[in-house]
Design an enzyme around this catalytic site. Structure first.
Site, PDB file in Angstrom:
ATOM      1  N   PHE A  92       1.504   3.122   2.345  1.00 45.36           N
ATOM      2  CA  PHE A  92       2.294   3.197   3.576  1.00 45.36           C
ATOM      3  C   PHE A  92       3.546   2.332   3.496  1.00 45.36           C
ATOM      4  O   PHE A  92       4.510   2.531   4.216  1.00 45.36           O
ATOM      5  CB  PHE A  92       1.446   2.707   4.758  1.00 45.36           C
ATOM      6  CG  PHE A  92       0.825   1.362   4.475  1.00 45.36           C
ATOM      7  CD1 PHE A  92      -0.456   1.297   3.961  1.00 45.36           C
ATOM      8  CD2 PHE A  92       1.528   0.197   4.668  1.00 45.36           C
ATOM      9  CE1 PHE A  92      -1.010   0.057   3.660  1.00 45.36           C
ATOM     10  CE2 PHE A  92       0.977  -1.032   4.360  1.00 45.36           C
ATOM     11  CZ  PHE A  92      -0.299  -1.086   3.860  1.00 45.36           C
ATOM     12  N   GLY A 149       0.826  -1.206   0.000  1.00 50.08           N
ATOM     13  CA  GLY A 149       0.000   0.000   0.000  1.00 50.08           C
ATOM     14  C   GLY A 149       0.852   1.244   0.000  1.00 50.08           C
ATOM     15  O   GLY A 149       2.091   1.184  -0.060  1.00 50.08           O
ATOM     16  N   ASN A 174       4.709  -2.058   3.022  1.00 48.58           N
ATOM     17  CA  ASN A 174       4.311  -3.447   2.820  1.00 48.58           C
ATOM     18  C   ASN A 174       3.621  -4.031   4.053  1.00 48.58           C
ATOM     19  O   ASN A 174       3.817  -3.574   5.170  1.00 48.58           O
ATOM     20  CB  ASN A 174       5.525  -4.318   2.489  1.00 48.58           C
ATOM     21  CG  ASN A 174       6.116  -3.989   1.129  1.00 48.58           C
ATOM     22  OD1 ASN A 174       5.437  -3.418   0.280  1.00 48.58           O
ATOM     23  ND2 ASN A 174       7.371  -4.328   0.930  1.00 48.58           N
ATOM     24  N   ASP A 228     -13.401   4.173   2.303  1.00 51.15           N
ATOM     25  CA  ASP A 228     -12.723   3.352   1.297  1.00 51.15           C
ATOM     26  C   ASP A 228     -13.276   1.931   1.320  1.00 51.15           C
ATOM     27  O   ASP A 228     -12.527   0.955   1.381  1.00 51.15           O
ATOM     28  CB  ASP A 228     -11.213   3.344   1.546  1.00 51.15           C
ATOM     29  CG  ASP A 228     -10.421   2.914   0.308  1.00 51.15           C
ATOM     30  OD1 ASP A 228     -11.007   2.933  -0.799  1.00 51.15           O
ATOM     31  OD2 ASP A 228      -9.238   2.576   0.442  1.00 51.15           O
TER      32      ASP A 228
END
Length: 856
Positions: free
Chosen positions: A512, A510, A514, A625
């Site tokens: 951010f 993502g 892994n 989301d």
């Protein structure tokens, strides 16, 4: 005579212009078309009539802390006006572009190192990335003074496209011009052919691409002015090996006849109107024509080859072979059979695995020696596109936040060689760090400590520090109920749990960083989310997730087990969801299909989690989301909502909405939120309606590879729903397995969720109620079928028995199918109905007790 000569030249010029224009027979109007001249004070119009806006005039494009504008006044040696100005960044800066709909997008970055007094741009080192893909990592123009243009093709599924420029320490980033332009939907199909092993490669629409080579074989350069979608096609001269073996041929572009189903946007007719064939002056015709291209062996490549038989005099006369890096790509290519005519374009896509590439890509064509038939081979066009890696990178072994994928074997010796020097430097630096610590500003800790924002509302930073310091090595089962964050993990514990963050343990990627699969000392499996502190966007989402999860506990929300903030690391540890995201079980992973009952139970579980978010906390929470990749399944297929990085507190009693920038994923995005940038809990309801359709139809919310009317699942499914034919597009695995009344109730729930205006949508509690009712209808139907089977079997058994006794089946409560909007109605003297067990946290615990009351 001179007059006639002038007329003849004018005729040739007019004819050439007309033929050139023929390459634009199919117009293309991009729905998003951002052309930005960076640092320019005014708009700039190029000779090809394209107008580039100033990023000064469109200030909303750019978000930066410190940037510098440079310009040169002389146009001498400057290719075009785009390179008279540049914008320089000494800190991270972001351009953002609003996308009107999902689909393929060209990104073209123009770099020209303008000579200036402040920075040597030829030696600048910087990275460029989107939220999902690294475009350039530690990029430099390498002391060159020429223009460098990098072209990318991305399938954008978010409403905002971010281009982030990050300079290396003590360096600067710069950009002269940016193009962000929509590409045709069908430009990249989802499937290509593989060479080793031979087969099909699916998922091309999920990759990002960098254009390395685009070649007009046997013909001249084609400029963006002469390509409908603005591409540049090079001549093949510098890549062709042994020019004596090849012969250029060409015809008028007007004779190229595109077949049905092949858009001229794939390649202009100028590409198909020229070719290279085998030279006819060679005594020994058994040879191959060869082209060589430099490549990076760390990546896979998409090779698109264009063919058009402009050399044959009749059909069925040309058969030839095609090779890529020594592997047979096409054996006996017979264009006549494929196209049924001459001068008809044809192209084919090949996916070349990195294992087949050293540092060069070699393309060859050669005769098949078919008798009868000409001894010849042709190639008209060639495109070489680098494919993004599994961690979303197009440059180096780094993911979207620059996480190193591991040093290569050749680097390990060098790492060991500098180890001693690094240790010595660490001791020297330690003293300086101590001095700096005592001289730090008072607010340093607040601004820079991970713990300063890691804590929930009621905890203080000193509490955490005291607890940690008392633990020594931190290797304990210490739990901090005060913090609400669970167990504190040392960094060494998480290294051991994940095999030193082994890339083979990566189970998710993502913005951010892994997510790794880890194993704790007691054998417990966990999901370890390791944040990247260099990402401002990642830090923000990390902080939001911690703040949300520290005050949320529910059976249908993924649980936070613990955290680590050692050595500036930002790591969260969650319960491991062994069956992964719901999406994987619906399509794309070849997993066993879920039954209709399983899908209903999963949707109900997710709805319970969202209902709790909206109503269970002191102040409601909007997930923002909701999608099938954020609904995770445990070993028992219990659904849990995950990923709260975009979540927002719901509006208070005095508010009707939260005004915020648009975030989310295309296909799931509430159209009202997108238009008005006003977020409510009904935005989650809309997204959940799309999830319901995914569960029913087993296809993505957005699929650009499909025909235009089918791209958006919500729009397409609702069209079939209005016709009363929704059952025609459901997952084939469900055909005949769904009770019609259950599907009707389910479809009605989805339709209500997808209402255009939020005020017309139900609450998640209402959605949950309808889904539980749909499950009851399905279970009652299944129970009824089972009783009928048992009854028939019992009747058969008793008829054949000597006693002749007939056993009556147990009575069950009938479902009043004539009133599908009402709960199950139980007749006065019938047996009690079988009601599906309701989770006590769902907000509908009393559902079974009010089964005889009419539904809302």
């Amino acid at each position: 005579m001179a007059f006639l000569l002038v007329l003849f030249c004018v005729f040739l010029s007019t004819t050439s212009t007309r033929n050139l224009a023929s390459s634009k027979e199919v117009p293309f109007s991009p729905h998003d078309n951002y052309l930005v001249n960076c640092g320019s004070p005014t708009m700039t119009t190029l000779s090809d009539e394209r107008t580039f806006r100033s990023d000064r005039q469109a200030a909303s494009f750019l978000s930066s802390k410190d940037d510098i504008l440079v310009a040169i006044s002389s146009t001498k040696d400057v290719p075009n006006p785009l390179y008279l100005t540049a914008r320089i960044f000494v800190q991270q800066a972001t351009y953002n572009f609003k996308m009107t709909r999902p689909g393929w997008v060209w990104i073209r970055l123009h770099f020209y190192p303008i000579n200036n007094d402040q920075f040597d741009l030829r030696n600048s080192v910087f990275s460029v990335s989107t939220e999902e893909v690294v475009l350039l990592h530690n990029f430099s123009v390498n002391n060159e003074t020429k223009v460098v243009v990098k072209e990318y093709l991305l399938n954008v599924t978010t409403p905002l496209l971010y281009l982030k420029f990050t300079p290396m320490k003590h360096s600067a980033a710069f950009i002269n011009a940016i193009e962000v332009v929509s590409a045709p939907d069908g430009l990249i199909s989802d499937v290509g052919s593989t060479l080793f092993p031979v087969g099909d490669f699916s998922g091309l629409s999920n990759r990002a691409y960098q254009t390395l080579y685009r070649i007009n074989v046997g013909g001249p350069i084609i400029t963006p002015q002469n390509d409908t979608i603005g591409r540049t096609w090079e001549s093949d001269d510098m890549y062709l090996q042994s020019r004596a073996l090849a012969k250029n041929v060409s015809v008028s572009p007007s004779i190229i006849n595109y077949p049905a189903g092949l858009s001229p946007l794939i390649a202009p007719n100028w590409v198909y109107a020229s070719a290279v064939e085998m030279a006819d002056a060679i005594e020994k015709p058994n040879f191959n024509i060869t082209w060589k291209f430099d490549t990076d062996p760390a990546f896979d490549y998409l090779i698109r080859m264009h063919f058009c038989d402009i050399v044959s005099k009749s059909l069925n006369d040309l058969y030839f072979n095609v090779y890529i890096n020594g592997k047979m790509a096409i054996s006996g290519l017979d264009l006549s059979t494929i196209t049924s005519n001459l001068a008809v374009p044809y192209y084919k896509d090949f996916v070349v695995n990195a294992s087949l590439i050293s540092d060069q890509l070699i393309v060859q064509i050669g005769p098949m020696n078919q008798n009868p038939g000409a001894v010849n081979a042709i190639l008209n066009g060639l495109e070489v596109l680098k494919m993004s890696s599994s961690v979303g990178s197009l440059d180096g072994e780094f993911g979207v936040e620059g996480t190193d994928m591991g040093a290569s074997k050749s680097n390990k010796g060098a790492v060991a060689a500098v180890g001693f020097a690094m240790m010595f430097g660490a001791f020297v630096g330690l003293g300086a760090m101590v001095i700096k610590w005592y001289k730090r500003p008072k607010d340093w800790e607040k601004k820079n400590s991970f713990s300063s924002w890691l804590l929930p509302l009621h905890a203080g930073h000193s509490t955490l520090m005291t607890s940690k310091n008392s633990m020594g090595s931190h290797r304990s089962n210490f739990y901090s109920s005060t913090l609400g964050l669970g167990r504190y993990f040392s960094f060494s514990e998480l290294q051991e749990a994940t095999g030193n963050f082994d890339q083979n343990a990566v189970i998710g990627v993502g913005g951010f960083g892994n997510v790794y699969l880890g194993h704790l000392d007691d054998g417990t499996k966990v999901a370890v989310k390791r944040g990247n502190p260099q990402s401002e966007q990642g830090i923000t989402e990390f902080q939001t997730e911690i703040q949300m999860l520290s005050k949320l506990r529910h059976r249908h929300l993924v649980s936070l087990i613990g955290y680590c903030d050692e050595n500036s690391e930002m790591i969260l540890v969650y319960e491991y969801m062994s069956n992964g995201p719901l999406r994987d079980h619906l399509y794309g992973k070849n997993l066993p299909p879920l039954s209709w009952k399983q899908r209903l139970e999963i949707c109900i579980g997710a709805a319970r989690g969202l209902h709790y978010l909206h109503t269970g906390a002191a102040q409601g929470i909007i997930h923002r989301d909701v999608k099938t990749t954020n609904i995770l399944l445990d070993e028992n297929f219990i659904a849990k909502m995950a990923d709260f990085g975009l979540s927002k507190n719901a509006p208070t009693m005095e508010q009707t909405h939260v005004s915020t920038a648009v975030k989310g994923s295309f296909g799931y995005l509430d159209p009202e939120y997108f238009r008005r940038q006003q977020l409510t809990d009904k935005s989650d309801v809309y997204s959940f309606g799309v999830v319901l359709l995914e569960a029913l139809c087993a296809r993505p919310a957005i699929n650009p590879a499909l025909p235009r009317e089918q791209v958006n699942l919500a729009e397409w499914a609702m069209q079939w729903k209005k016709k009363g034919l929704l059952d025609k597009i459901i997952d084939p695995h469900l055909v005949g397995a769904i009770n019609p009344e259950s599907m009707k109730k389910f479809a009605e729930a989805a339709e209500k969720c997808l209402a255009e205006h939020g005020v017309d949508r139900p609450t998640m509690g209402d959605v949950l109620w309808n889904l539980e009712y749909a499950l009851q209808l399905q279970e009652a139907s299944s129970q009824g079928k089972l009783e009928e089977e048992n009854k028939a079997e019992a009747a058969t058994t008793t008829t054949s028995s000597s006693a002749g006794v007939v056993v009556a089946p147990t009575a069950i409560a009938p479902v009043n199918s004539s009133t599908p909007d009402n709960p199950q109605v139980v007749e006065a003297n019938s047996a009690p109905a079988q009601v599906h067990a309701i989770d006590e946290h769902s907000g509908t615990t009393m559902f079974s007790q009010f089964a005889e009351i009419n539904g809302r």
